[in-house]
Scaffold this motif. Sequence first.
Motif, mmCIF file in Angstrom:
data_model
loop_
_atom_site.group_PDB
_atom_site.id
_atom_site.type_symbol
_atom_site.label_atom_id
_atom_site.label_comp_id
_atom_site.label_asym_id
_atom_site.label_seq_id
_atom_site.Cartn_x
_atom_site.Cartn_y
_atom_site.Cartn_z
ATOM 1 N N TRP A 1 -4.165 -3.462 17.044
ATOM 2 C CA TRP A 1 -3.799 -4.549 16.134
ATOM 3 C C TRP A 1 -2.610 -4.149 15.264
ATOM 4 C CZ3 TRP A 1 -5.756 -9.213 16.862
ATOM 5 C CH2 TRP A 1 -7.004 -9.371 17.448
ATOM 6 N N PHE A 2 -2.654 -2.948 14.676
ATOM 7 C CA PHE A 2 -1.576 -2.484 13.791
ATOM 8 C C PHE A 2 -1.240 -1.026 14.122
ATOM 9 C CE2 PHE A 2 -3.658 -5.971 11.621
ATOM 10 C CZ PHE A 2 -2.576 -6.746 11.245
ATOM 11 N N PRO A 3 -0.573 -0.818 15.254
ATOM 12 C CA PRO A 3 -0.286 0.555 15.690
ATOM 13 C C PRO A 3 0.756 1.237 14.804
ATOM 14 C CG PRO A 3 0.796 -1.033 17.116
ATOM 15 C CD PRO A 3 -0.082 -1.827 16.196
ATOM 16 N N VAL A 4 0.798 2.558 14.921
ATOM 17 C CA VAL A 4 1.735 3.363 14.135
ATOM 18 C C VAL A 4 3.167 2.883 14.328
ATOM 19 C CG1 VAL A 4 2.755 5.668 13.975
ATOM 20 C CG2 VAL A 4 0.254 5.402 14.006
ATOM 21 N N PHE A 5 3.528 2.565 15.580
ATOM 22 C CA PHE A 5 4.857 2.020 15.861
ATOM 23 C C PHE A 5 4.742 0.511 15.947
ATOM 24 C CE2 PHE A 5 4.969 6.335 17.481
ATOM 25 C CZ PHE A 5 6.226 6.794 17.120
ATOM 26 N N PRO A 6 5.297 -0.270 15.019
ATOM 27 C CA PRO A 6 6.212 0.101 13.942
ATOM 28 C C PRO A 6 5.589 0.057 12.548
ATOM 29 C CG PRO A 6 6.410 -2.231 14.324
ATOM 30 C CD PRO A 6 5.277 -1.735 15.216
ATOM 31 N N TRP A 7 4.245 -0.217 12.465
ATOM 32 C CA TRP A 7 3.673 -0.557 11.171
ATOM 33 C C TRP A 7 3.727 0.582 10.157
ATOM 34 C CZ3 TRP A 7 3.054 -5.462 10.092
ATOM 35 C CH2 TRP A 7 2.900 -6.371 11.136
ATOM 36 N N LEU A 8 3.683 1.834 10.631
ATOM 37 C CA LEU A 8 3.825 2.946 9.698
ATOM 38 C C LEU A 8 5.204 2.916 9.042
ATOM 39 C CD1 LEU A 8 2.411 5.431 8.509
ATOM 40 C CD2 LEU A 8 3.407 6.783 10.365
ATOM 41 N N GLY A 9 6.205 2.415 9.770
ATOM 42 C CA GLY A 9 7.538 2.281 9.190
ATOM 43 C C GLY A 9 7.556 1.320 8.022
ATOM 44 N N ILE A 10 6.750 0.263 8.071
ATOM 45 C CA ILE A 10 6.679 -0.682 6.956
ATOM 46 C C ILE A 10 5.993 -0.032 5.755
ATOM 47 C CG2 ILE A 10 5.657 -2.864 6.206
ATOM 48 C CD1 ILE A 10 6.244 -3.992 8.940
ATOM 49 N N ALA A 11 4.952 0.768 6.002
ATOM 50 C CA ALA A 11 4.309 1.494 4.900
ATOM 51 C C ALA A 11 5.282 2.483 4.269
ATOM 52 C CB ALA A 11 3.073 2.225 5.417
ATOM 53 N N PHE A 12 6.044 3.189 5.104
ATOM 54 C CA PHE A 12 7.032 4.137 4.580
ATOM 55 C C PHE A 12 8.144 3.412 3.817
ATOM 56 C CE2 PHE A 12 6.259 7.754 7.884
ATOM 57 C CZ PHE A 12 5.075 8.065 7.235
ATOM 58 N N SER B 1 0.837 -1.205 0.000
ATOM 59 C CA SER B 1 0.000 0.000 0.000
ATOM 60 C C SER B 1 0.868 1.250 0.000
ATOM 61 C CB SER B 1 -0.939 0.000 1.208
ATOM 62 O OG SER B 1 -0.256 0.268 2.414
ATOM 63 N N GLY B 2 2.000 1.210 0.712
ATOM 64 C CA GLY B 2 2.930 2.333 0.668
ATOM 65 C C GLY B 2 3.545 2.515 -0.706
ATOM 66 N N MET B 3 3.856 1.417 -1.374
ATOM 67 C CA MET B 3 4.399 1.506 -2.724
ATOM 68 C C MET B 3 3.414 2.159 -3.684
ATOM 69 S SD MET B 3 6.565 -1.980 -3.479
ATOM 70 C CE MET B 3 7.214 -1.289 -5.007
ATOM 71 N N MET B 4 2.125 1.865 -3.512
ATOM 72 C CA MET B 4 1.116 2.417 -4.416
ATOM 73 C C MET B 4 1.038 3.943 -4.311
ATOM 74 S SD MET B 4 0.016 -0.061 -6.175
ATOM 75 C CE MET B 4 1.662 -0.750 -6.010
ATOM 76 N N VAL B 5 1.377 4.483 -3.137
ATOM 77 C CA VAL B 5 1.409 5.942 -2.999
ATOM 78 C C VAL B 5 2.468 6.524 -3.931
ATOM 79 C CG1 VAL B 5 1.855 7.864 -1.429
ATOM 80 C CG2 VAL B 5 0.559 5.877 -0.634
ATOM 81 N N TRP C 1 14.922 7.819 5.392
ATOM 82 C CA TRP C 1 15.474 6.628 6.039
ATOM 83 C C TRP C 1 15.598 6.837 7.545
ATOM 84 C CZ3 TRP C 1 15.437 1.937 4.400
ATOM 85 C CH2 TRP C 1 15.469 1.664 3.034
ATOM 86 N N GLY C 2 15.865 8.065 7.963
ATOM 87 C CA GLY C 2 15.916 8.350 9.395
ATOM 88 C C GLY C 2 14.563 8.124 10.055
ATOM 89 N N ILE C 3 13.486 8.515 9.379
ATOM 90 C CA ILE C 3 12.138 8.313 9.919
ATOM 91 C C ILE C 3 11.811 6.830 10.004
ATOM 92 C CG2 ILE C 3 9.686 8.635 9.416
ATOM 93 C CD1 ILE C 3 10.426 11.395 8.283
ATOM 94 N N ILE C 4 12.141 6.081 8.942
ATOM 95 C CA ILE C 4 11.869 4.640 8.956
ATOM 96 C C ILE C 4 12.594 3.959 10.114
ATOM 97 C CG2 ILE C 4 12.217 2.478 7.692
ATOM 98 C CD1 ILE C 4 11.830 4.095 5.091
ATOM 99 N N LEU C 5 13.881 4.243 10.238
ATOM 100 C CA LEU C 5 14.651 3.632 11.326
ATOM 101 C C LEU C 5 14.146 4.095 12.681
ATOM 102 C CD1 LEU C 5 18.254 3.860 9.807
ATOM 103 C CD2 LEU C 5 16.829 1.821 10.047
ATOM 104 N N GLY C 6 13.748 5.364 12.774
ATOM 105 C CA GLY C 6 13.238 5.884 14.032
ATOM 106 C C GLY C 6 11.958 5.176 14.465
#
Length: 348
Positions: free
Chosen positions: A186-197, A64-68, A134-139
Motif C-alpha cells: 500500500w505504501f512502499p518505501v519507494f517512493p513514500w519514504l521520500g515524502i517522509a524525508f 510525520s517526517g516534520m515531527m521528527v 536532497w540526493g537521497i530524496i531525489l534518489g
Amino acid sequence: MDRVTALPSASRAKFRDIPVDLLRGIAITLMIGANTVPYLLLPPVPFAIRVLSSLAAPLFILLSGMMVTLSRSRKQYGLGYFLIRGALVIMIAAGLEAVAWGIFPFIDMDVLFLIGISLPLAYLFLTLDREARWGIILGLFCATPVLQLVFGYPALPLQLPLADAASGQAGFFLPTLAGHWFIGGWFPVFPWLGIAFLGAELGTIRWTGDTITSFATRQFAAVALGMLGTGIALWALFPGPQIIRFGYVELFYPPVPGFCLAACGMILCMFVIADLLPPACIPDPLRAMGECSLAIYILHSVIIAWIIGPADILLPLPQFLLCISVFAGGMCAFAYLMRHIRPAAAGR
C-alpha cells in the motif's frame, strides 16, 4: 523576507505550531473519508472524491517526517526515542491488521508501517549534510518508476487471513514481504519514504532554534506553485494505471512521479495558505483533531472494520457525505475529549 516567530521561553514545553496542527487535522479528516469510501459510497466514485482522497496519505506522511525534526531539535530526543516510538507505531499497525481486520500483519505495508520505519530513519537522515539529504530524496523518487518497471507493481497487495496463517500458509507469503515493503504494498518505501524525508527536510527550514519560519513568502509560494504545476503536467502525460485496490479509490496505485511531485506541491501550497491565516481564522475543531491524529486514525479504523464494513451498506453521494460529516464530527468530539483528558492525566 522570511516571517519569523519566536517561541516564548516560558511556554516552549507547551508550544504547538498551529498551522501544522491545522494541516494534521485536514489530513486525518481526509483520511476518514478516503478509508470509508470502499465500505459506504456507491460506485462510481466522483473524480473530485478520488483527488481529495489521494491527498490524505502524502500529507499525513510528510507531516510525520516534520515531527521528527521538531522532536529532535526542540526536545533533543535521540535515536533511541525514535526507535522505540517507531516500534510502537509498527506494533499498533500490526495490531490493527490482526485484531480489527483479521489479516496476517507485516505483509501489505499499510501507512502506519511506513511511518513506523520512517521515524528512526528520518532521525538518521537528519544527521547528514543537506546535499546528501536532497540526493537521497531525489534518489527515492527517481528510482521508483525504474523499480516498478523491473519488478512490477501488483494490482492488489497480498493479504492473508489470520485463519490461513494459523494453518501454516504464512510461509508461502513471506518471500513477498520485501517486495511489498519496498515496491508493491500500500505504501512502499519507494517512493513514500521520500515524502517522509521531504517532511523532515521542511522541518529544518521551519524550525530553527527557538523560532518558526513562516512559509507564507513569495519565494516559497513560487516553489510550491512550480512543483504543483510541473507535477500536474507530468502526471497528465504519464498518469499510470490508477488502479482501484479493494475499493480504495486513491490515484496513487501505483505512485507515479507526476503524482508525487503534484502532491508535494499541493501540500506546500497548503502550508502557504495556513501560514497566511490569522490564528483566529483557523478552525479549532481541525486543530483539535490534528493534536491527536494517530489516536483518531486507530479509532476510525476500528469503527470502519467492526461497524461500517460489516453493515454492508452502499449509499449515494449525498447520503455518503452526510454520514461522513457525522463520522468526522464524532472523531472531532473524541479529539476534544482527548484534549481535556491529556492535561489532567499529565497533572496526576
